[in-house]
Design a protein around this motif. Structure first.
Motif, short mmCIF file in Angstrom:
data_model
loop_
_atom_site.label_atom_id
_atom_site.label_comp_id
_atom_site.label_asym_id
_atom_site.label_seq_id
_atom_site.Cartn_x
_atom_site.Cartn_y
_atom_site.Cartn_z
N ARG A 61 0.83 -1.21 0.00
CA ARG A 61 0.00 0.00 0.00
C ARG A 61 0.86 1.26 0.00
NH1 ARG A 61 -4.87 -1.17 4.39
NH2 ARG A 61 -5.97 -2.78 3.18
N ARG A 62 1.90 1.26 0.81
CA ARG A 62 2.77 2.43 0.85
C ARG A 62 3.55 2.58 -0.45
NH1 ARG A 62 0.78 5.49 2.20
NH2 ARG A 62 2.65 6.80 2.27
N ARG A 64 2.49 1.81 -3.42
CA ARG A 64 1.57 2.40 -4.39
C ARG A 64 1.31 3.87 -4.11
NH1 ARG A 64 -2.83 -2.60 -4.52
NH2 ARG A 64 -1.57 -4.01 -5.84
N ALA A 65 1.50 4.28 -2.85
CA ALA A 65 1.30 5.67 -2.48
C ALA A 65 2.56 6.51 -2.65
CB ALA A 65 0.81 5.76 -1.03
N VAL A 375 1.89 11.44 2.49
CA VAL A 375 1.98 10.48 1.40
C VAL A 375 3.36 10.50 0.78
CG1 VAL A 375 1.11 9.87 -0.88
CG2 VAL A 375 -0.49 10.58 0.90
N GLU A 387 -0.23 5.32 6.92
CA GLU A 387 -1.15 4.63 6.02
C GLU A 387 -2.48 5.32 6.02
OE1 GLU A 387 -2.69 0.61 7.00
OE2 GLU A 387 -1.50 0.07 5.27
#
Length: 387
Positions: A61-62, A64-65, A375, A387
């Motif tokens: 997730r990170r 992709r961010a 982000v 997150e």
């Protein structure tokens, strides 16, 4: 016989779990989880693998961010594990067995449901390295140590948090037959109860410091964009994974010098040096975290990533249960040896570490949107986003 199995390994394996190298698979071996030495083995395996999976989902997730640091900190410890532990598992392959002043077979893992490398490497050991590193990093990031104090202070704080989580596990393992230390090996002296001081200092404390520092130094050196391409990410992972074992060898030199070498090293001197070094690293890390906590009125602590916080909470809850059911045998032990012949760790040490872990998780518990939620990776902080 399948695979390189020295006599010490065979003796310890038979004592630990009644297994041998006969028929062991060179790559991967599977066992019935209900047929292991005792019920705590599959519980531990499921717990640690689940924590590693949650850490990996968080890292994805990170990633992709735009924050590549958690992904690097997930994979670099796996590389570090393979580089440093395979020679420990196979000392006969690197000329470290049956030679004067060698470490020999340092320890033997019990067999779990999933095993690698001729039953030397359980899956949960592969999983615990990234799970604990990402957890410790995210806790320290939420405290704001990286942003306020920089990479080195943040990395030392990661070592402190990692140490506390790891020692809850490390002091219970020998009693529950998760592994067996070779008490005849020089590498395992001195010790705190059943746990060698080298394990406490080098693997629980210094290893995560080095991994974190190298990864974040690479990121910072490239003005915050050092991990923005896949080749650079892989390069950072390999660099940290290879540099960490080298760093551990260097940091371990004072302890070896204090011992004086020889067939009978000065264990007392080693204990003093390793103890002082461990306390120094832990005190500095605790100081930075405490400072961040005391300033929370002016700058509230961020919330930790929910998935990572969940894994840490589950870890502490399950280990509270595992320790609770192990206490009768612990208190009935004679001179640190239970009725079943297993060595006990230090209950006070483990309890103190468990309480510290509870406190730091409570401080960064998820609180919705009241904490900072960055982000982008700041070019001057070495800090990933929440997150």
């Amino acid at each position: 016989m399948a695979g390189p199995c020295p006599a010490d390994f065979e003796r310890m394996a038979a004592e630990l779990g009644g297994f041998t190298c006969d028929g062991a698979q060179p790559i991967i071996g599977l066992r019935n989880p209900f047929g292991l030495t005792n019920w705590t083995l599959p519980v531990l395996e499921v717990l640690v693998v689940a924590c590693a999976v949650l850490a990996l989902v968080h890292a994805v997730r990170r990633y992709r961010a735009g924050d590549r640091v958690p992904m690097a900190l997930w994979w670099a410890p796996v590389v570090y594990l393979l580089v440093i532990e395979i020679p420990v598992y196979f000392p006969n392959l690197v000329g470290a067995e049956d030679t004067e002043n060698s470490m020999g077979v340092v320890f033997v893992h019990n067999v779990f449901a999933v095993e690698f490398l001729w039953d030397r490497l359980p899956l949960y050991i592969v999983a615990i390295y990234p799970a604990m590193t990402v957890l410790a990093y995210e806790v320290v990031r939420a405290f704001g140590v990286f942003a306020r104090r920089g990479i080195l202070a943040g990395a030392v704080s990661v070592g402190f948090v990692h140490h506390c989580f790891y020692e809850v596990f490390d002091h219970l393992g020998p009693q529950r037959s998760w592994w067996l230390w070779n008490t005849a090996s020089e590498a395992n002296q001195p010790a705190v109860a059943a746990v060698p001081a080298n394990s406490i200092f080098l693997f629980a404390t210094v290893g995560p410091i080095l991994v974190t520092a190298v990864i974040l130094a690479i990121t910072r050196r490239r003005d915050g964009t050092g991990l923005d391409t896949f080749p650079r990410l892989v390069g950072a992972i390999l660099c940290a994974g290879i540099a960490t074992p080298i760093g551990l060898i260097i940091v371990g030199v004072p302890g070896r010098i204090a011992g004086g070498g020889g067939v009978q090293p000065n264990v007392g001197a080693q204990a003093v040096v390793l103890g002082l070094l461990t306390v120094a690293f832990l005190a500095v890390g605790a100081w930075f975290l405490a400072g961040a906590w005391l300033r929370r009125a002016d700058q509230p602590l961020a919330s930790a990533a929910p998935l990572v916080w969940l894994s840490g909470s589950a870890y502490l809850a399950v280990f509270a249960l595992l320790w609770a059911v192990s206490l009768p045998a612990y208190f009935a032990a004679a001179e640190g040896v239970t009725a079943s012949g297993t060595l006990t760790g230090s209950l006070p040490y483990a309890v103190a570490c468990w309480l510290v872990c509870v406190l730091v998780l409570a401080a960064v518990r998820p609180r919705g949107t009241d904490g900072p939620a960055q982000v982008a990776v700041p070019a001057d902080s070495g800090q990933g986003g929440a997150e």
